[in-house]
Design a protein around this motif. Structure first.
Motif, mmCIF file in Angstrom:
data_model
loop_
_atom_site.group_PDB
_atom_site.id
_atom_site.type_symbol
_atom_site.label_atom_id
_atom_site.label_comp_id
_atom_site.label_asym_id
_atom_site.label_seq_id
_atom_site.Cartn_x
_atom_site.Cartn_y
_atom_site.Cartn_z
ATOM 1 N N PRO A 112 10.402 10.252 3.424
ATOM 2 C CA PRO A 112 8.987 10.536 3.196
ATOM 3 C C PRO A 112 8.592 10.343 1.731
ATOM 4 O O PRO A 112 9.373 10.590 0.817
ATOM 5 N N LEU A 113 7.364 9.890 1.551
ATOM 6 C CA LEU A 113 6.823 9.560 0.233
ATOM 7 C C LEU A 113 5.728 10.541 -0.170
ATOM 8 O O LEU A 113 4.977 11.031 0.677
ATOM 9 N N SER A 114 5.608 10.777 -1.469
ATOM 10 C CA SER A 114 4.451 11.498 -1.996
ATOM 11 C C SER A 114 3.456 10.508 -2.609
ATOM 12 O O SER A 114 2.349 10.867 -2.985
ATOM 13 N N LEU A 115 3.852 9.256 -2.658
ATOM 14 C CA LEU A 115 3.101 8.172 -3.290
ATOM 15 C C LEU A 115 1.732 7.951 -2.644
ATOM 16 O O LEU A 115 1.597 7.977 -1.420
ATOM 17 N N VAL A 116 0.738 7.704 -3.493
ATOM 18 C CA VAL A 116 -0.599 7.316 -3.055
ATOM 19 C C VAL A 116 -0.923 5.993 -3.727
ATOM 20 O O VAL A 116 -0.804 5.859 -4.944
ATOM 21 N N GLU A 117 -1.306 5.001 -2.927
ATOM 22 C CA GLU A 117 -1.744 3.710 -3.464
ATOM 23 C C GLU A 117 -3.186 3.487 -3.042
ATOM 24 O O GLU A 117 -3.570 3.825 -1.920
ATOM 25 N N VAL A 118 -3.975 2.933 -3.952
ATOM 26 C CA VAL A 118 -5.420 2.800 -3.754
ATOM 27 C C VAL A 118 -5.789 1.322 -3.763
ATOM 28 O O VAL A 118 -5.445 0.595 -4.705
ATOM 29 N N TYR A 119 -6.507 0.901 -2.713
ATOM 30 C CA TYR A 119 -6.940 -0.492 -2.602
ATOM 31 C C TYR A 119 -8.443 -0.580 -2.819
ATOM 32 O O TYR A 119 -9.225 0.170 -2.213
ATOM 33 N N ASP A 120 -8.839 -1.511 -3.684
ATOM 34 C CA ASP A 120 -10.251 -1.796 -3.919
ATOM 35 C C ASP A 120 -10.581 -3.089 -3.175
ATOM 36 O O ASP A 120 -10.184 -4.170 -3.609
#
Length: 125
Positions: A69-77
């Motif tokens: 499991p990841l805590s990572l957040v990636e944001v796409y524009d």
């Protein structure tokens, strides 16, 4: 997955061989066609949450190709077509609920890196 600009956006998952993927596909309901919608996510993942806030798409948590499991957040524009790393969650989690309300993203429950249910809520403001 999420909806934005009248289309359905799908992020990651696993392919027919069970390999975790980083693809982004977009379903256009008027033409009833699937398109490669964006640059692939920087991090392949499945079991993630997705939310739209202020025209940006937030891909949250999930599990990496090793099932961690990841805590990572990636944001796409979707306007610029660029990904950037967002603020990570405090706790890695997968298969959780996510909702947007009053300009905030809420992440609730799911499963942690030790496989136990998570009984907390995190808020991205």
């Amino acid at each position: 997955m999420c909806t934005l600009y009248g289309m359905l956006w799908v992020f990651g998952g696993a392919d027919s061989e069970g390999e975790v993927i980083s693809s982004v596909e977009v379903f256009h309901p008027e033409s009833k066609t699937w398109l490669q919608g964006a640059e692939p996510m920087p991090t392949p993942r499945q079991g993630c949450g997705v939310a739209v806030l202020d025209g940006l798409i937030f891909v949250i948590g999930g599990t990496d190709p090793e099932g961690i499991p990841l805590s990572l957040v990636e944001v796409y524009d979707p306007v610029s077509g660029l990904w950037e790393e967002g603020q990570s969650m405090h706790q890695p989690r997968e298969r959780f609920g996510v909702a947007v309300m009053d300009g905030c993203i809420f992440v609730a429950g799911g499963f942690s890196d030790d496989g136990r249910p998570v009984d907390s809520v995190e808020v991205f403001d």
